[in-house]
Design an enzyme around this catalytic site. Structure first.
Site, mmCIF file in Angstrom:
data_model
loop_
_atom_site.group_PDB
_atom_site.id
_atom_site.type_symbol
_atom_site.label_atom_id
_atom_site.label_comp_id
_atom_site.label_asym_id
_atom_site.label_seq_id
_atom_site.Cartn_x
_atom_site.Cartn_y
_atom_site.Cartn_z
ATOM 1 N N ASP A 3 -5.885 -8.889 10.450
ATOM 2 C CA ASP A 3 -4.468 -8.560 10.588
ATOM 3 C C ASP A 3 -4.270 -7.056 10.693
ATOM 4 O O ASP A 3 -3.205 -6.593 11.078
ATOM 5 C CB ASP A 3 -3.675 -9.110 9.398
ATOM 6 C CG ASP A 3 -2.182 -8.880 9.565
ATOM 7 O OD1 ASP A 3 -1.650 -9.236 10.636
ATOM 8 O OD2 ASP A 3 -1.547 -8.337 8.642
ATOM 9 N N HIS B 39 -0.822 -6.852 12.380
ATOM 10 C CA HIS B 39 -0.334 -6.356 11.098
ATOM 11 C C HIS B 39 1.009 -7.005 10.743
ATOM 12 O O HIS B 39 2.033 -6.331 10.574
ATOM 13 C CB HIS B 39 -0.198 -4.834 11.096
ATOM 14 C CG HIS B 39 -0.223 -4.245 9.711
ATOM 15 N ND1 HIS B 39 -0.633 -2.956 9.447
ATOM 16 C CD2 HIS B 39 0.119 -4.767 8.501
ATOM 17 C CE1 HIS B 39 -0.541 -2.703 8.152
ATOM 18 N NE2 HIS B 39 -0.073 -3.799 7.561
ATOM 19 N N GLY C 238 0.821 -1.200 0.000
ATOM 20 C CA GLY C 238 0.000 0.000 0.000
ATOM 21 C C GLY C 238 0.858 1.255 0.000
ATOM 22 O O GLY C 238 2.001 1.250 0.468
ATOM 23 N N ARG D 185 -6.249 -3.105 4.745
ATOM 24 C CA ARG D 185 -5.992 -1.986 5.642
ATOM 25 C C ARG D 185 -7.179 -1.868 6.579
ATOM 26 O O ARG D 185 -8.329 -2.125 6.206
ATOM 27 C CB ARG D 185 -5.809 -0.676 4.861
ATOM 28 C CG ARG D 185 -4.483 -0.563 4.121
ATOM 29 C CD ARG D 185 -3.315 -0.409 5.080
ATOM 30 N NE ARG D 185 -2.055 -0.137 4.401
ATOM 31 C CZ ARG D 185 -1.180 -1.065 4.039
ATOM 32 N NH1 ARG D 185 -1.460 -2.348 4.265
ATOM 33 N NH2 ARG D 185 -0.047 -0.726 3.455
#
Length: 316
Positions: free
Chosen positions: A251, A275, A72, A228
């Site tokens: 996550d 994450h 990202g 996200r």
């Protein structure tokens, strides 16, 4: 002409860097390694705060390329306003597919098979048996069918899933079958036992998973987010998992990092990982290969890979 290249990995640890540029190591420390105004190509430090990565951008008056080591780029885009037109922003396509695909499958299997319950039972020295859902014979919907979405489907092969449906920003056809546009989600959601989010965060996908999206998921379905956090409306998700109608494996969260006391920590049927889709042993060799390839292209004036946008132009 500026020739500095800022790298978040020590240059003596990267084999094959082309000659010519002056390589400067900066991994987000307080002191800059050189004058930002002399930087021609900036590789943004990985796994640092958004503020850290943005800090040198106002001074990078001659930078030509900003390269992230993440899939990202949403954490970098707020700083693009400081840059002159014509700067290319590139992402790390090819670096995170293996690791994120693995984690997505791990979260699916752990959630369906009840692994968090087994871990808690082990802490209590309790033998916790019983039937659990299998991934076999389930219908899976992948929302965000780019490189990572495709890698997730790679890893579903062999698990005898009943069906995989694919959704991306626009429709297309792949060797595996059709990719549906986002507009088809209302019709696809009620058929999916597992919904995996791997879409970039954009203004279109922010809170894509809202109350209406969740309401269309079938009873007992599993939502997995390796995209996200803000792709999901947290309050809407809490309402659905709180009812016990669906479960989730996350996550990424919104907010992130998830603070102590946040209701998601204790929400029923929710598995949380911090994450960790990208940072594995697979990251560094792939990141180094990307850096070397991009710099070879940059030095030899060949087209760069993974250009997401060019400042001053309309975002793709």
């Amino acid at each position: 002409m500026t020739s500095d290249v800022w790298l978040p990995i020590p240059p003596d640890q990267i084999e094959g860097l082309p000659e010519g540029p002056a390589y400067r190591f900066w991994d987000g420390g307080e002191e800059f390694p050189a004058d930002p105004a002399e930087c021609a190509l900036y590789v943004v430090p990985y796994m640092k705060s958004g503020e850290t990565g943005l800090r040198p951008l106002p001074g990078m008056r001659a930078v030509q390329v900003v390269q992230t080591l993440s899939a990202g780029v949403d954490h970098v885009q707020p700083g693009l306003k400081y840059l002159r037109p014509g700067v290319r922003l590139c992402n790390a396509r090819g670096v995170h597919e293996a690791s994120t695909g693995e984690l997505a499958l791990t979260l699916v299997l752990a959630s369906l098979r009840g692994v968090p319950d087994f871990v808690r039972a082990q802490d209590r020295q309790e033998w916790l048996g019983g039937f659990r859902p299998a991934l076999a014979d389930r219908s899976v919907l992948i929302v965000g069918y780019g490189a990572i979405g495709s890698a997730i489907e790679d890893r579903l092969t062999g698990f005898e899933v009943a069906r995989v449906a694919r959704v991306a920003r626009s429709a297309r056809t792949t060797e595996r079958g059709p990719v549906h546009p986002l507009a088809d989600l209302p019709a696809l959601l009620p058929e999916a036992d597992v919904v995996i989010l791997s879409t970039p965060l954009t203004e279109t996908t922010r809170h894509l998973v809202d109350a209406a999206f969740l309401a269309r998921m079938k009873d007992g379905a599993l939502l997995v987010n390796v995209a996200r956090g803000p792709v999901v409306d947290t309050e809407a998700l809490l309402a659905e998992v709180g009812s016990g109608r669906i479960t989730a494996a996350l996550d990424v969260t919104d907010p992130e990092p998830l603070p102590p006391g946040h209701p998601l920590w204790q929400a029923p049927g929710v598995l949380i990982s911090p994450h960790v889709g990208g940072p594995t042993s697979a990251f560094l060799p792939r990141a180094k290969r990307l850096i070397v390839d991009q710099l070879d292209r940059f030095v030899n004036r060949r087209p760069l890979r993974n250009v997401i946008l060019t400042t001053g132009e309309t975002v793709r």
